[in-house]
Design an enzyme around this catalytic site. Structure first.
Site, PDB file in Angstrom:
ATOM      1  N   HIS A 181       0.606  -1.186   0.053  1.00 41.61           N
ATOM      2  CA  HIS A 181      -0.060  -0.242  -0.184  1.00 41.61           C
ATOM      3  C   HIS A 181       0.514   1.288  -0.324  1.00 41.61           C
ATOM      4  O   HIS A 181       2.205   1.461   0.183  1.00 41.61           O
ATOM      5  CB  HIS A 181      -0.989   0.102   1.417  1.00 41.61           C
ATOM      6  CG  HIS A 181      -1.689  -1.499   1.429  1.00 41.61           C
ATOM      7  ND1 HIS A 181      -2.949  -1.243   1.195  1.00 41.61           N
ATOM      8  CD2 HIS A 181      -1.365  -2.489   2.008  1.00 41.61           C
ATOM      9  CE1 HIS A 181      -3.750  -2.073   1.774  1.00 41.61           C
ATOM     10  NE2 HIS A 181      -2.364  -2.709   1.849  1.00 41.61           N
ATOM     11  N   HIS A 219      -2.525  -3.161  -3.653  1.00 41.40           N
ATOM     12  CA  HIS A 219      -3.837  -3.314  -2.636  1.00 41.40           C
ATOM     13  C   HIS A 219      -4.887  -2.976  -4.318  1.00 41.40           C
ATOM     14  O   HIS A 219      -6.113  -2.909  -4.286  1.00 41.40           O
ATOM     15  CB  HIS A 219      -3.912  -1.379  -2.270  1.00 41.40           C
ATOM     16  CG  HIS A 219      -5.277  -1.476  -1.065  1.00 41.40           C
ATOM     17  ND1 HIS A 219      -5.425  -0.554  -0.163  1.00 41.40           N
ATOM     18  CD2 HIS A 219      -5.929  -2.095  -0.855  1.00 41.40           C
ATOM     19  CE1 HIS A 219      -6.498  -0.385   0.657  1.00 41.40           C
ATOM     20  NE2 HIS A 219      -6.945  -1.747  -0.196  1.00 41.40           N
ATOM     21  N   ASP A 251      -2.954   2.217  -5.679  1.00 35.49           N
ATOM     22  CA  ASP A 251      -1.851   1.974  -4.536  1.00 35.49           C
ATOM     23  C   ASP A 251      -1.199   0.781  -4.551  1.00 35.49           C
ATOM     24  O   ASP A 251      -2.246  -0.370  -4.467  1.00 35.49           O
ATOM     25  CB  ASP A 251      -1.714   2.328  -3.104  1.00 35.49           C
ATOM     26  CG  ASP A 251      -2.629   1.561  -2.141  1.00 35.49           C
ATOM     27  OD1 ASP A 251      -4.585   1.336  -2.381  1.00 35.49           O
ATOM     28  OD2 ASP A 251      -2.739   1.695  -1.069  1.00 35.49           O
ATOM     29  N   GLU A 300       2.561  -1.056   4.571  1.00 32.72           N
ATOM     30  CA  GLU A 300       2.222   0.261   4.129  1.00 32.72           C
ATOM     31  C   GLU A 300       3.534   1.646   3.514  1.00 32.72           C
ATOM     32  O   GLU A 300       4.285   0.863   4.866  1.00 32.72           O
ATOM     33  CB  GLU A 300       1.251   1.314   5.132  1.00 32.72           C
ATOM     34  CG  GLU A 300       0.339   0.384   5.161  1.00 32.72           C
ATOM     35  CD  GLU A 300      -0.929   1.309   4.478  1.00 32.72           C
ATOM     36  OE1 GLU A 300      -0.710   2.422   3.302  1.00 32.72           O
ATOM     37  OE2 GLU A 300      -1.763   1.198   4.732  1.00 32.72           O
TER      38      GLU A 300
END
Length: 182
Positions: A36, A157, A167, A118
């Site tokens: 992400h 994602h 993303d 992330e």
């Protein structure tokens, strides 16, 4: 490669336990890695806002764009900032709330069987070499500890929530990243 403790925490990560997680279903084998990006406000890096979001203490009045985040309970297993520092919010053994409505390989609810990483970034802003270096090391560690996560089971994602998420975006160098994996 980094040590993953039996508790599911990376030994070298800065730990920020999030309340936004729960137990995985008993049947769930960890078999997917989802990449992400996040920046708060969008396109701005540094600052406390991502940590605050994952800890349910974000002041949604601090920036006009945060209004959409009001009442949102989300997390990721790992967050890698622009300097390459690794922050872990949820044990890999637990279900972080990163994927939302999602599907992979005919299975819904990817949070049940995935790990979410992330990167501090935005779809159209180049990621740093420090981020790639740490992402590769974390990925290799995760693949070693959870062998069902093959190269084909590392996705963005955007791949598990098409039309809803974009993303890690066009700035993410999938070819170099996947070529660097052992």
């Amino acid at each position: 490669m980094y040590l993953i403790e039996p508790s599911g925490w990376l030994a070298n990560a800065i730990k920020h336990p999030s309340p936004n997680y729960n137990q995985r279903p008993d049947w769930a084998e960890i078999s997917l890695l989802v990449i992400h990006n996040i920046s708060l406000p969008a396109g701005r890096f540094g600052g406390p806002y991502v940590h605050q979001l994952f800890s349910n203490c974000l002041d949604c009045d601090a920036h006009p764009s945060f209004d959409d985040l009001r009442g949102l309970n989300v997390s990721a297993h790992v967050f890698i900032d622009r300097n390459g520092t690794i922050h872990q919010f949820v044990s890999f053994n637990d279900r972080a709330w990163h994927a939302g409505v999602s599907q992979f390989d005919g299975r819904d609810s990817c949070n049940d069987f995935s790990i979410g990483i992330e990167l501090e970034g935005a779809d159209d802003i180049v990621y740093t070499q420090a981020q790639y270096r740490e992402l590769i090391a974390v990925t290799e560690s995760v693949q070693s500890y959870y062998p069902a996560i093959t190269a084909a089971r590392i996705v963005g994602h955007c791949d598990i929530a098409p039309g809803r998420k974009t993303d890690p975006g066009s700035a993410f160098d999938w070819v170099s990243y996947k070529n660097a994996l052992g």
